[in-house]
Design an enzyme around this catalytic site. Structure first.
Site, mmCIF file in Angstrom:
data_model
loop_
_atom_site.group_PDB
_atom_site.id
_atom_site.type_symbol
_atom_site.label_atom_id
_atom_site.label_comp_id
_atom_site.label_asym_id
_atom_site.label_seq_id
_atom_site.Cartn_x
_atom_site.Cartn_y
_atom_site.Cartn_z
ATOM 1 N N ASP A 39 0.857 -1.174 0.000
ATOM 2 C CA ASP A 39 0.000 0.000 0.000
ATOM 3 C C ASP A 39 0.897 1.229 0.000
ATOM 4 O O ASP A 39 2.107 1.116 -0.053
ATOM 5 C CB ASP A 39 -0.870 0.017 1.270
ATOM 6 C CG ASP A 39 -1.772 -1.198 1.341
ATOM 7 O OD1 ASP A 39 -2.151 -1.714 0.284
ATOM 8 O OD2 ASP A 39 -2.082 -1.625 2.470
ATOM 9 N N LYS A 60 -3.706 3.378 -3.264
ATOM 10 C CA LYS A 60 -4.382 4.390 -4.069
ATOM 11 C C LYS A 60 -3.464 4.815 -5.209
ATOM 12 O O LYS A 60 -2.297 5.100 -5.010
ATOM 13 C CB LYS A 60 -4.703 5.599 -3.189
ATOM 14 C CG LYS A 60 -5.881 6.369 -3.678
ATOM 15 C CD LYS A 60 -6.132 7.579 -2.807
ATOM 16 C CE LYS A 60 -7.243 7.335 -1.806
ATOM 17 N NZ LYS A 60 -7.530 8.554 -1.022
ATOM 18 N N MET A 176 -8.411 6.347 11.420
ATOM 19 C CA MET A 176 -9.186 6.834 10.268
ATOM 20 C C MET A 176 -10.277 7.791 10.732
ATOM 21 O O MET A 176 -11.404 7.737 10.230
ATOM 22 C CB MET A 176 -9.790 5.643 9.493
ATOM 23 C CG MET A 176 -8.747 4.703 8.932
ATOM 24 S SD MET A 176 -9.409 3.134 8.371
ATOM 25 C CE MET A 176 -9.670 2.267 9.897
HETATM 26 C C1 LIG Z 1 -6.149 1.422 7.304
HETATM 27 S S1 LIG Z 1 -5.589 1.891 8.878
HETATM 28 C C2 LIG Z 1 -4.164 0.885 9.005
HETATM 29 C C3 LIG Z 1 -3.659 0.727 10.418
HETATM 30 C C4 LIG Z 1 -2.380 -0.099 10.472
HETATM 31 N N1 LIG Z 1 -2.627 -1.459 10.040
HETATM 32 C C5 LIG Z 1 -1.737 -0.116 11.862
HETATM 33 O O1 LIG Z 1 -1.644 -1.190 12.500
HETATM 34 O O2 LIG Z 1 -1.280 0.930 12.300
HETATM 35 C C6 LIG Z 1 -4.924 3.480 8.523
HETATM 36 C C7 LIG Z 1 -4.969 4.389 9.725
HETATM 37 O O3 LIG Z 1 -3.927 4.076 10.619
HETATM 38 C C8 LIG Z 1 -3.554 5.238 11.321
HETATM 39 N N2 LIG Z 1 -2.123 5.469 11.113
HETATM 40 C C9 LIG Z 1 -1.285 4.742 10.382
HETATM 41 N N3 LIG Z 1 -0.021 5.193 10.495
HETATM 42 C C10 LIG Z 1 -0.072 6.244 11.319
HETATM 43 C C11 LIG Z 1 0.895 7.131 11.861
HETATM 44 N N4 LIG Z 1 2.181 7.024 11.541
HETATM 45 N N5 LIG Z 1 0.480 8.095 12.716
HETATM 46 C C12 LIG Z 1 -0.811 8.215 13.056
HETATM 47 N N6 LIG Z 1 -1.774 7.400 12.566
HETATM 48 C C13 LIG Z 1 -1.411 6.435 11.731
HETATM 49 C C14 LIG Z 1 -4.415 6.378 10.806
HETATM 50 O O4 LIG Z 1 -5.538 6.474 11.631
HETATM 51 C C15 LIG Z 1 -4.782 5.863 9.437
HETATM 52 O O5 LIG Z 1 -5.954 6.472 8.967
#
Ligand SMILES: C[S@@+](CC[C@H](N)C(=O)[O-])C[C@H]1O[C@@H](n2cnc3c(N)ncnc32)[C@H](O)[C@@H]1O
Length: 252
Positions: A39, A60, A176
């Site tokens: 991704d 995307k 998200m």
């Molecule tokens: C589809 S989810 C995936 C989560 C991922 N699998 C995890 O374990 O962190 C995507 C969301 O993860 C969060 N996210 C991912 N990386 C981030 C980061 N470095 N800082 C803050 N939020 C993050 C945000 O809320 C984002 O919209």
């Protein structure tokens, strides 16, 4: 790395963004796999570890809102495995936390494909952590709930019971949830949660361009707008969000 009869899929987490938080196992697999389906979340330093020609971007697409469909990703994983390749399916954070890794694992199992799960450092723990917010703390929270903020809380089909979360206490970490922040903070207040409850937003946690906005259940929307917080970000709701204030001056 493979022999013709190999054909394993590795569901790999890339961590929250800082390449130093990629696991050693994940790095080895990225360097050695025949093909990596990824991704956009993992970030350029991590994607640069993949040898030329082995990476397939299934996130995307540039200049478009279109993604490779989940069905197509599933089919590609199975096809590569059946062709004897070692395949990495790379996802941000941990593959089994809001990453559809569970669905992919089920599909692989249904199609008789051997797979291995390689956990990653997950953002709802790591992003608050680097911002000085411990998701549990003996004085504030002995439980933590990870929840999606993607759904409209006013819709009856919403699968998140915000009233129950308000009642339960403990820390809530919303993923998200930048756009719908006004909706679910209102839902929590309507369900009786104290409007003075500390709330923090952490954008791009662990990355050099990390940003944080803090406030309360009542003021956090204005704080989000003032700082200009954008996805990807997590929202931390609960007493632990206030701990940052004590730690902030000493955080690197
Ligand atoms: C589809 S989810 C995936 C989560 C991922 N699998 C995890 O374990 O962190 C995507 C969301 O993860 C969060 N996210 C991912 N990386 C981030 C980061 N470095 N800082 C803050 N939020 C993050 C945000 O809320 C984002 O919209």
């Amino acid at each position: 790395m493979t022999t013709a009869e190999d054909g394993t899929v590795y569901l790999v987490g890339s961590g929250p963004g800082d390449p130093g938080l990629l696991t050693v196992k994940a790095r080895d697999l990225l360097e050695r796999a025949d093909v990596v389906l990824h991704d956009r979340l993992p970030g350029p330093e991590i994607l640069d570890l993949i040898p030329d020609g082995n990476a397939e971007d299934v996130g995307k697409r540039a200049h478009s809102d279109k993604r490779t469909s989940q069905a197509e990703i599933n089919e590609r994983l199975v096809a590569y495995a059946n062709a004897g390749k070692s395949v990495v399916r790379l996802k941000g954070g941990d593959p089994f936390v809001f990453g559809r890794g569970g669905e992919e694992a089920e599909y692989l199992a249904e199609h008789g494909v051997t797979f291995e799960v390689v956990p990653g450092v997950t953002s709802p723990v790591a992003a608050p952590g680097v911002a000085g917010i411990p998701v549990t703390h003996r004085d504030h929270a002995s439980s933590v709930t990870f929840v999606t903020g993607h759904e409209d809380p006013t819709k009856p089909e919403s699968s998140v019971d915000w009233a129950a979360l308000a009642e339960a206490g403990g820390t809530i970490v919303v993923l998200m949830g930048v756009t719908r922040l006004p909706d679910y903070t209102a839902a929590l207040r309507d369900a009786g949660m104290d409007p003075e409850t500390p709330v923090a937003l952490v954008e791009r946690g662990t990355r050099p361009n990390q940003r944080v906005a803090t406030g309360t259940l009542e003021t956090i929307v204005a704080a989000r707008d003032e700082v200009g917080i954008e996805p990807p970000a997590v929202t931390v709701i609960g007493g632990v969000a206030g701990v940052r204030e004590e730690l902030e001056a000493f955080l690197r």
